[in-house]
Design a protein around this motif. Structure first.
Motif, mmCIF file in Angstrom:
data_model
loop_
_atom_site.group_PDB
_atom_site.id
_atom_site.type_symbol
_atom_site.label_atom_id
_atom_site.label_comp_id
_atom_site.label_asym_id
_atom_site.label_seq_id
_atom_site.Cartn_x
_atom_site.Cartn_y
_atom_site.Cartn_z
ATOM 1 N N LEU A 19 21.642 4.173 26.126
ATOM 2 C CA LEU A 19 22.461 3.600 25.060
ATOM 3 C C LEU A 19 21.959 4.034 23.696
ATOM 4 N N LEU A 20 20.643 4.175 23.582
ATOM 5 C CA LEU A 20 20.056 4.585 22.304
ATOM 6 C C LEU A 20 20.547 5.978 21.914
ATOM 7 N N GLU A 21 20.525 6.878 22.884
ATOM 8 C CA GLU A 21 20.976 8.249 22.608
ATOM 9 C C GLU A 21 22.456 8.266 22.247
ATOM 10 N N ALA A 22 23.242 7.459 22.980
ATOM 11 C CA ALA A 22 24.670 7.408 22.714
ATOM 12 C C ALA A 22 24.937 6.865 21.310
ATOM 13 N N ALA A 23 24.195 5.820 20.928
ATOM 14 C CA ALA A 23 24.384 5.229 19.611
ATOM 15 C C ALA A 23 23.967 6.203 18.522
ATOM 16 N N LYS A 24 22.902 6.938 18.778
ATOM 17 C CA LYS A 24 22.441 7.937 17.815
ATOM 18 C C LYS A 24 23.500 9.018 17.624
ATOM 19 N N PHE A 25 24.144 9.375 18.735
ATOM 20 C CA PHE A 25 25.174 10.405 18.717
ATOM 21 C C PHE A 25 26.302 9.984 17.779
ATOM 22 N N LEU A 26 26.632 8.675 17.816
ATOM 23 C CA LEU A 26 27.692 8.173 16.952
ATOM 24 C C LEU A 26 27.177 7.857 15.549
ATOM 25 N N GLY A 27 25.875 7.869 15.377
ATOM 26 C CA GLY A 27 25.313 7.625 14.052
ATOM 27 C C GLY A 27 24.994 6.180 13.765
ATOM 28 N N PHE A 28 24.978 5.334 14.783
ATOM 29 C CA PHE A 28 24.582 3.939 14.554
ATOM 30 C C PHE A 28 23.072 3.849 14.562
ATOM 31 N N PRO A 29 22.500 3.322 13.503
ATOM 32 C CA PRO A 29 21.043 3.275 13.465
ATOM 33 C C PRO A 29 20.500 2.149 14.351
ATOM 34 N N ILE A 30 19.520 2.465 15.141
ATOM 35 C CA ILE A 30 18.815 1.452 15.927
ATOM 36 C C ILE A 30 17.336 1.657 15.642
ATOM 37 N N PRO A 31 16.654 0.654 15.131
ATOM 38 C CA PRO A 31 15.236 0.847 14.839
ATOM 39 C C PRO A 31 14.428 0.952 16.131
ATOM 40 N N THR A 32 13.421 1.780 16.125
ATOM 41 C CA THR A 32 12.557 1.915 17.302
ATOM 42 C C THR A 32 11.109 2.004 16.851
ATOM 43 N N LEU A 33 10.239 1.675 17.762
ATOM 44 C CA LEU A 33 8.811 1.749 17.465
ATOM 45 C C LEU A 33 8.102 2.509 18.581
ATOM 46 N N CYS A 34 8.460 2.189 19.809
ATOM 47 C CA CYS A 34 7.754 2.808 20.936
ATOM 48 C C CYS A 34 8.565 3.936 21.552
ATOM 49 N N TYR A 35 9.648 4.339 20.869
ATOM 50 C CA TYR A 35 10.471 5.419 21.415
ATOM 51 C C TYR A 35 10.151 6.716 20.695
ATOM 52 N N MET A 36 10.059 7.788 21.463
ATOM 53 C CA MET A 36 9.866 9.088 20.841
ATOM 54 C C MET A 36 10.508 10.136 21.719
ATOM 55 N N GLU A 37 11.262 10.992 21.098
ATOM 56 C CA GLU A 37 11.907 12.044 21.870
ATOM 57 C C GLU A 37 10.843 12.912 22.534
ATOM 58 N N GLY A 38 11.068 13.239 23.770
ATOM 59 C CA GLY A 38 10.090 14.045 24.486
ATOM 60 C C GLY A 38 9.133 13.211 25.309
ATOM 61 N N LEU A 39 9.170 11.903 25.095
ATOM 62 C CA LEU A 39 8.353 11.015 25.920
ATOM 63 C C LEU A 39 9.304 10.092 26.680
ATOM 64 N N SER A 40 8.897 9.693 27.876
ATOM 65 C CA SER A 40 9.775 8.832 28.664
ATOM 66 C C SER A 40 9.902 7.475 27.976
ATOM 67 N N PRO A 41 11.128 6.916 27.942
ATOM 68 C CA PRO A 41 11.295 5.613 27.293
ATOM 69 C C PRO A 41 10.525 4.532 28.050
ATOM 70 N N TYR A 42 10.080 3.541 27.312
ATOM 71 C CA TYR A 42 9.159 2.572 27.899
ATOM 72 C C TYR A 42 9.637 1.139 27.699
ATOM 73 N N GLY A 43 10.373 0.884 26.619
ATOM 74 C CA GLY A 43 10.924 -0.453 26.393
ATOM 75 C C GLY A 43 9.889 -1.504 26.088
ATOM 76 N N ALA A 44 8.820 -1.114 25.401
ATOM 77 C CA ALA A 44 7.737 -2.062 25.173
ATOM 78 C C ALA A 44 7.895 -2.849 23.878
ATOM 79 N N CYS A 45 8.369 -2.201 22.825
ATOM 80 C CA CYS A 45 8.375 -2.876 21.528
ATOM 81 C C CYS A 45 9.575 -3.789 21.373
ATOM 82 N N ARG A 46 10.589 -3.627 22.167
ATOM 83 C CA ARG A 46 11.809 -4.447 22.202
ATOM 84 C C ARG A 46 12.632 -4.332 20.936
ATOM 85 N N LEU A 47 12.235 -3.487 20.025
ATOM 86 C CA LEU A 47 12.910 -3.424 18.738
ATOM 87 C C LEU A 47 14.315 -2.828 18.853
ATOM 88 N N CYS A 48 14.556 -2.049 19.882
ATOM 89 C CA CYS A 48 15.831 -1.351 20.005
ATOM 90 C C CYS A 48 16.857 -2.178 20.771
#
Lengths: 230, 278
Positions: A19-48
């Motif tokens: 969903l994060l990638e899809a939202a980014k594609f449309l340009g909706f900002p979602i804040p993230t802390l523990c997400y980084m492209e190239g690393l597997s998503p982890y869902g730890a910070c819950r910010l997204c």
């Protein structure tokens, strides 16, 4: 291809898209802390967190780990999402107030105070450094240890790991600050490069008149500055 | 036990999905804790990063990276035990053993730990020592528990346990009594028979208490070996019983005075037995 709606806008994405990638594609900002492209998503910070579903079945999910589903209705900025995000930021501030990344995020989301017992951790256990070490640096020198309250990230036995190449990747990705850099104890250090510990707001002149909402502020405490002097 | 045995332990668990927890459990059973060297060897032999092994080893409370004492004292401080005074019990253990929870006494006899719930809330405050449960513990009972543990908890309380009673047995072939009043075990005449294992023949004395497994033997026989037992009077081998319900070895029948038979398992360490009172 999967069809879903994000904030009412229809979008078509490939299967396996989060969903994060899809939202980014449309340009909706979602804040993230523990997400980084190239690393597997982890869902730890819950910010997204985003809200999915309708009516009483609506629920909050972490968009970085939730895969797009056919016909899904996603809201990235509903009042519930905003409220949850603010609370998450408050919790991060409560544990790790000296992090520039978290402070900036808090400011951007209009968080003016945090209502919890103040702690001064140097780690939010987001696991970015662990994933960096494993997935990009192929080293697996650091990992999670213990559990619950005592959970921490570091090398086995807290000694310099033979797997560690001192690449500094862990320090580079860390959103929380002086992470595992134990600077003055070379035997325990992972990188040894990051010896500058002083918080940015103290040393640089341009921060002199900065509005700081942290009370007490770790940076100020370290330098002996009082809040009233600011 | 040296670290040389670790690869063999790993080998045994390779099929079951890696079986890391089983490996660590077995290593801990051998050493009493998980030494740093052992973790490194486990990592090398399983070809897994040391951080993963270390992460699992530190995640579970059952694993300990520091040496544990001979006896493990777990004081439950879960909610139910807490309201009934478990903190006072824990404090008393701390005082008497002079260690903090999680620590081991310098003589390596006791390790004290607090646990969050043992699921026996109705018996609270509960203290478990080496698998033996003590219920309704209060601070004044702590000394008694420690003393009992020092003496050995497996020692049976003959006078108070009504499930334990003495039996008199004789050879199933010549009907000669096997009782040896000269040499008591547990305070009762022992049962004397001849044991043979390999080239060694010697006497074996069993406790005549039904329910006690105390034995004395002339020659130490290794654990888990199936012994050949002979009547010391007619020298025939005591054999021909049914299969042991515990381990499957052929049991040794003995005649009970007053009628009936008792069959005991000849495997050293096996507690299998069948009592058949006429």
């Amino acid at each position: 291809m999967i069809n879903l709606k994000i904030n009412g806008l229809p979008v078509m994405v490939e299967e396996g898209t989060t969903l994060l990638e899809a939202a980014k594609f449309l340009g909706f900002p979602i804040p993230t802390l523990c997400y980084m492209e190239g690393l597997s998503p982890y869902g730890a910070c819950r910010l997204c967190v985003v809200e999915i579903g309708e009516g009483s079945k609506a629920k909050l999910v972490t968009s970085c780990t939730y895969l797009a589903e056919e016909g899904l209705q996603v809201r990235t900025a509903s009042s519930r999402v905003v409220r949850a995000r603010k609370m998450i930021l408050e919790l991060h501030l409560a544990s790790c107030p000296q992090s520039k990344t978290i402070q900036d995020l808090a400011a951007a989301h209009d968080v003016r105070q945090q209502r919890f017992r103040q702690e001064y951790e140097d780690c939010i256990l987001c696991g970015l450094c662990v994933r960096m070490c494993e997935e990009q640096m192929m080293a697996k020198a650091i990992g999670f240890r213990n559990r619950g309250q005592n959970r921490s990230i570091g090398t086995p036995f807290d000694i310099k790991s033979e797997q560690c190449r001192l690449c500094g990747g862990c320090i580079y990705v860390c959103p929380a600050c002086q992470l595992r850099c134990t600077y003055n104890e070379p035997d325990k250090a992972i990188c040894g490069a990051c010896a500058n510990l002083s918080p940015p707001c103290v040393e640089k002149e341009e921060f002199d008149d900065m509005m700081c909402y942290m009370d007490p502020c770790v940076a100020c405490e370290i330098t002996g500055k009082k809040n009233s002097e600011k | 036990m040296t670290t040389d045995e670790i690869p063999a332990i790993v080998e045994r668990h390779l099929d079951d999905q890696g079986g890391l927890i089983s490996i660590l459990e077995e290593v801990q059973a051998k050493f009493g804790y998980l030494p740093a060297d052992a973790l490194t060897i486990v990592a090398e032999t399983t070809k897994r990063p040391l951080v993963d092994i270390y992460g699992v080893a530190t995640f579970y409370r059952a694993f300990s990276l520091t040496p544990r004492g001979e006896h493990l004292v777990s004081v439950c401080v879960g909610t139910a035990c807490h309201v009934r005074g478990a903190p006072r019990v824990a404090a008393e253990f701390e005082r008497q053993l002079d260690v903090k929870p999680g620590e081991t006494t310098p003589d390596r006899k006791f390790t004290l730990e607090t646990v969050n719930c043992l699921g026996a809330c109705a018996l609270g405050p509960v203290v478990v020592v080496d698998g033996h449960y003590f219920s309704h513990v209060n601070a004044s009972k702590v000394r008694e528990i420690i003393e009992k543990t020092r003496e050995g908890l497996d020692k049976i309380e003959i006078k108070t346990d009504r499930r334990i009673f003495p039996v008199e047995v004789s050879c199933s072939r010549c009907n000669h009594s096997l009782m040896d009043p000269e040499h008591p075990i547990d305070g009762f005449p022992s049962v004397k028979i001849t044991q043979s294992f390999g080239q060694q023949h010697g006497w074996l004395r069993l406790s005549s208490l039904y329910g006690s497994y105390n034995i004395e033997e002339e020659y130490k026989t290794p654990y888990d070996t199936v012994l050949h037992l002979f009547c010391p009077h007619c020298h025939t081998e005591l054999i021909g019983g049914s299969d042991c319900p515990e381990c499957g070895a052929q049991m040794v029948p003995l005649i009970l005075r007053g009628g009936g038979t008792v069959q005991i398992c000849p495997r050293r360490g096996c507690k299998g037995h069948i009592l058949d009172v006429g």
